[in-house]
Design an enzyme around this catalytic site. Structure first.
Site, short mmCIF file in Angstrom:
data_model
loop_
_atom_site.label_atom_id
_atom_site.label_comp_id
_atom_site.label_asym_id
_atom_site.label_seq_id
_atom_site.Cartn_x
_atom_site.Cartn_y
_atom_site.Cartn_z
N GLN A 207 0.82 -1.20 0.00
CA GLN A 207 0.00 0.00 0.00
C GLN A 207 0.85 1.26 0.00
O GLN A 207 0.32 2.35 -0.13
CB GLN A 207 -0.90 0.02 1.24
CG GLN A 207 -1.93 -1.10 1.29
CD GLN A 207 -2.62 -1.18 2.63
OE1 GLN A 207 -2.60 -2.20 3.29
NE2 GLN A 207 -3.26 -0.10 3.06
N PHE A 238 -5.89 -3.86 3.55
CA PHE A 238 -6.53 -3.55 4.85
C PHE A 238 -5.57 -2.96 5.88
O PHE A 238 -5.83 -3.03 7.07
CB PHE A 238 -7.20 -4.80 5.43
CG PHE A 238 -8.08 -5.53 4.46
CD1 PHE A 238 -9.20 -4.93 3.93
CD2 PHE A 238 -7.77 -6.83 4.07
CE1 PHE A 238 -10.02 -5.60 3.02
CE2 PHE A 238 -8.59 -7.51 3.15
CZ PHE A 238 -9.71 -6.89 2.63
N GLU A 242 0.91 -1.79 4.65
CA GLU A 242 1.36 -0.40 4.74
C GLU A 242 2.81 -0.32 5.15
O GLU A 242 3.59 0.43 4.59
CB GLU A 242 0.48 0.39 5.71
CG GLU A 242 0.82 1.87 5.76
CD GLU A 242 -0.16 2.68 6.58
OE1 GLU A 242 0.19 3.80 6.97
OE2 GLU A 242 -1.28 2.20 6.84
N ARG A 320 -4.89 7.48 17.39
CA ARG A 320 -6.20 7.55 16.72
C ARG A 320 -7.28 6.86 17.55
O ARG A 320 -8.46 7.24 17.49
CB ARG A 320 -6.14 6.95 15.32
CG ARG A 320 -7.38 7.27 14.49
CD ARG A 320 -7.26 6.79 13.05
NE ARG A 320 -6.76 7.81 12.16
CZ ARG A 320 -7.54 8.60 11.42
NH1 ARG A 320 -8.85 8.53 11.53
NH2 ARG A 320 -7.01 9.49 10.60
N ALA A 521 -5.90 5.41 5.57
CA ALA A 521 -6.64 6.48 6.25
C ALA A 521 -7.86 6.92 5.43
O ALA A 521 -8.31 8.05 5.55
CB ALA A 521 -5.74 7.66 6.55
N GLU A 723 -12.88 3.19 5.52
CA GLU A 723 -12.83 2.77 6.93
C GLU A 723 -14.10 3.01 7.74
O GLU A 723 -14.48 2.17 8.56
CB GLU A 723 -11.65 3.48 7.62
CG GLU A 723 -10.30 3.03 7.12
CD GLU A 723 -9.17 3.88 7.69
OE1 GLU A 723 -8.23 3.31 8.26
OE2 GLU A 723 -9.24 5.12 7.56
#
Length: 774
Positions: A207, A238, A242, A320, A521, A723
């Site tokens: 990603q 998902f 990343e 977060r 994000a 998301e």
């Protein structure tokens, strides 16, 4: 102009995923489908069999003596820096030198003529350990005084100490929230091809191509411009691709340069699950004060997370979680703290929602507790505590909520789902049914959109128009099945008013668009769509100026419509128009750029405006449980979700459906289990249960809030969709809770941790029954 035909596949219209046919016919090409050059070698990782130990010796002689093995790679073969930490904390070695920190940690790599040989050889290593004590979960890590993997965060507003001590109604409790494996269909893979001098080309499933590029350069000791990373598509990500792909890319790169030939590294599913990070487990301790109506006056919470042995992305993930600890509700006085704990497990990482789901679930458990304490419908407590428009609209991080549409959205779903009537009918059913019990819940979500690391909120794109009128599109986002490429192509087709089929979508590559941010994000379309539109607008501006000068008309008289260019009274086919512009030496290529405006974040102060806007949604779910076995099924789910002005409604609905099912799986069936020695036992589809088709709601209705439009200047006033709907699966957990609580006439809030497997549901039922019999 009124009678012209519309272009095919423009914005705000349904358009099939550009690779859908290739997906279902097997024609879509993934990294493992790339034709291998003659002499390609294959790598495989050798991993630790203990959770925590000093390495006394590693003997790889038997590994290297196996026929077909070319050689091995250890830490001593790394030409640059032995670290792949995505946040630069220098705590994540490619291969450790002296200490093992989790069961399954890669220690070396085998390079062989075939993957099977490499896989078999990796098991032949003779490693001598000095075993050390280990801590596998949050509680044991705290008990052993393990450190934080990164600095904790505190968000605070109001006077928490005074309010908590003086309020009449107060609840102190905790909820334990399980992790989740990404279970992407295509596992990790890296295919490295050496070039001349220091050059390397890496094909991989990631990603974040730029991070893979940077990590390979960092470990190889070469500049970024020597490394090209290519991603045509992924078979799911998902968040699991990343940062976790760093390891596979750098190992393949080291081997490719060492033996000067192409090297492919593809772990099997077991090793992929054992050696890569997952969604963070959390224990949330909460202390909430509220009045007799159920209106919250104060919340004091600590969010402890199992982060694994290194920092990875645990800092921003746990941050977060705090950002979304309020979900949709206003806390007049609030104090939230994170506790990112180091453990002797694989480093947990990004996962859809990035800590947000855990924060939202904590908020919903608080609402549920208050509803049971006051004897009221949880929906009424939710509506009572919603953020306001002109007041009661400041978040714990001091951002003002300016676009709250939840009151309208919830009211609409409440009516469409017939929530009140069904809840009454369910309570009547439960009175007469001794074994089968039902429950229903309607839960909302408010989700902030933007990277909280402000510098990631930027994107680039590259558009070429060739002199035959065909268009080449490249951007910094990555396609993992979500339909990003389709949406970006729709935006470009709309800008030039040409058919979708005219756009050629090309692989994401660092040699065309540099310094890209991760496709994460929920920002892929927001960022890359605006960058692509910027590039298209630059080319259009040049073409309009050319036409005005060539035909002697005003620029306002030039229109791009339905594969034509209208120049005053003259109509020119797009292909011919482009050919004419080329002949007049008009530049038909442009790079676009976009950065999200009006966002900032001061972590030290715990204040800022980290989100550009919020996406909203709500779900109403009804469940049925068997109180003798703990088994259950979802009878019906109704979803109403806010995506602003949808760029592609059918793709957005698909994202909502998939996110809900994945969120439901996280909270119900997907259980991660380590044994006492730190070995992950749920390391394959045979032992790790993701939702099946049979687990879907018997009736599943998804609607878009088509009256919503983003108040901020996003791409065509749309909103992110990847998301936010994941958290709508919480409605299933809350419905299960109602069904369980019916065993003692809804007097007690069940202690239902997640995942709510049938075993946990049955245990909760037994606990409620015991309380009822006292």
């Amino acid at each position: 102009m009124d009678n012209i035909n519309k272009i095919s596949g423009g914005i705000h219209s349904n358009r099939i995923h550009d690779s859908a046919t290739k997906h279902v016919t097997g024609q879509a090409k993934y990294t493992d489908d790339i034709t291998e050059p003659v002499g390609t070698l294959h790598a495989y990782l050798g991993v630790s069999e203990v959770a925590h130990a000093n390495i006394k010796s590693i003997d790889l002689s038997q590994v290297e003596e196996l026929p077909g093995v070319i050689g091995t790679i250890t830490a001593s073969d790394i030409p640059g820096v032995n670290d792949i930490s995505p946040t630069g904390q220098n705590d994540e070695p490619v291969f450790p030198i002296d200490k093992v920190q989790f069961h399954g940690q890669p220690l070396f790599a085998v390079i062989a003529k075939t993957r099977n040989i490499a896989r078999h050889a990796a098991k032949l290593a003779n490693i001598e350990y000095e075993i050390l004590p280990h801590a596998l979960n949050i509680s044991s890590a705290i008990g052993a005084d393990y450190p934080h993997v990164t600095a904790p965060l505190k968000l605070e507003r109001g006077n928490i100490s005074k309010t908590v001590s003086n309020d009449m109604n107060r609840i102190k409790n905790k909820i334990t929230i399980g992790g989740q494996d990404h279970m992407y269909l295509e596992g990790h893979i890296a295919f490295a091809i050496p070039g001349e001098d220091d050059e390397l080309v890496i094909h991989c499933s990631t990603q974040h191509p730029s991070e893979a590029q940077h990590m390979v350069a960092h470990v190889m000791g070469i500049p970024n411009n020597a490394v090209t990373v290519n991603v045509r598509r992924m078979g799911g990500g998902f968040g699991g691709k990343e940062s976790q792909m760093n390891l596979f890319c750098v190992v393949a790169a080291i081997a490719a340069k060492k033996w000067n030939c192409a090297v492919k590294l593809r772990p099997d599913r077991d090793q992929d699950m054992i050696s890569t990070g997952k969604r963070h487990d959390f224990i949330i301790d909460y202390d909430v004060s509220f009045n007799d109506d159920g209106l919250i006056s104060a919340v004091d919470s600590i969010f402890s997370a199992r982060c694994g042995y290194s920092s990875d992305l645990s800092g921003p993930v746990t941050d977060r979680a705090l950002f979304h600890a309020d979900n949709a509700y206003y806390y007049p006085n609030v104090r939230l703290k994170s506790r990112p704990m180091k453990t002797n497990t694989v480093s947990n990482t990004a996962f859809r929602g990035f800590g947000g789901p855990q924060g939202v679930l904590g908020a919903e458990r608080i609402i549920e507790e208050i509803a049971f304490a006051t004897g009221k419908d949880p929906l009424d407590i939710r509506k009572l505590n919603l953020y306001g428009d002109t007041d009661r609209n400041i978040t714990p991080y001091h951002q003002k909520i300016k676009d709250n549409i939840l009151p309208k959205l919830i009211d609409e779903l409440e009516k469409k789902s017939n929530y009140r009537t069904r809840r009454t009918a369910i309570k009547n059913f439960n009175k007469t049914s001794s074994v089968i019990k039902k429950g229903i819940a309607l839960t909302p979500v408010k989700f902030g959109i933007s990277f909280t690391a402000t510098w990631y909120n930027q994107a680039g794109a590259l558009i070429h128009i060739y002199n035959d009128g065909s268009i080449h599109l490249n951007h910094g986002g990555t396609e993992m099945g979500q339909g990003l490429n389709t949406k970006i192509a729709q935006i470009v087709a709309d800008a030039f008013q040409v058919d979708f089929e005219r756009i050629k979508i090309t692989k994401t590559t660092t040699e065309k668009v540099p310094n890209t941010s991760a496709t994460a994000a929920s920002s892929g379309t927001d960022l890359n769509g605006m960058a692509a539109l910027d590039a298209a607008d630059q080319i259009k501006d040049r073409l309009i100026k050319f036409a005005a000068a060539h035909w002697g008309v005003q620029e306002t008289e030039i229109k791009f419509l339905s594969n034509m260019v209208y120049v005053g009274e003259e109509i020119v086919p797009f292909n011919e128009f482009i050919k004419m512009a080329y002949m007049q030496r008009i530049q038909l290529s442009a790079t676009g750029f976009y950065k999200t405006p009006n966002i900032y974040w001061d972590r030290a102060a715990g204040k800022g405006n980290p989100f550009y806007y919020y996406a909203y949604g709500a779900a109403c779910s009804e469940v049925l449980i068997d109180t003798l076995t703990g088994e259950y099924r979802i009878e019906k789910t109704d979803i109403l979700h806010d995506v602003g002005r949808s760029l592609n409604p059918i793709l957005d609905k698909g994202q909502i459906e998939g996110a809900f099912i994945q969120g439901m799986g996280w909270l119900t069936s997907e259980e991660l289990w380590w044994d006492k020695d730190g070995k992950l036992k749920t390391h394959a589809p045979s032992t790790y249960k993701i939702p099946l088709a049979s687990d879907m709601p018997r009736e599943f209705n998804v609607e878009l809030a088509d009256w919503s439009e983003n108040r901020e200047l996003t791409i065509k006033r749309s909103k992110a969709v990847g998301e936010p709907p994941f958290m709508l699966g919480i409605s299933v957990l809350e419905a299960l809770s109602m069904a369980i609580s019916s065993m003692n006439d809804y007097q007690t809030c069940p202690r239902l941790d997640t995942p709510a497997t049938p075993e946990r549901v049955l245990l909760a039922v037994k606990n409620i029954q015991e309380q009822a019999n006292k």
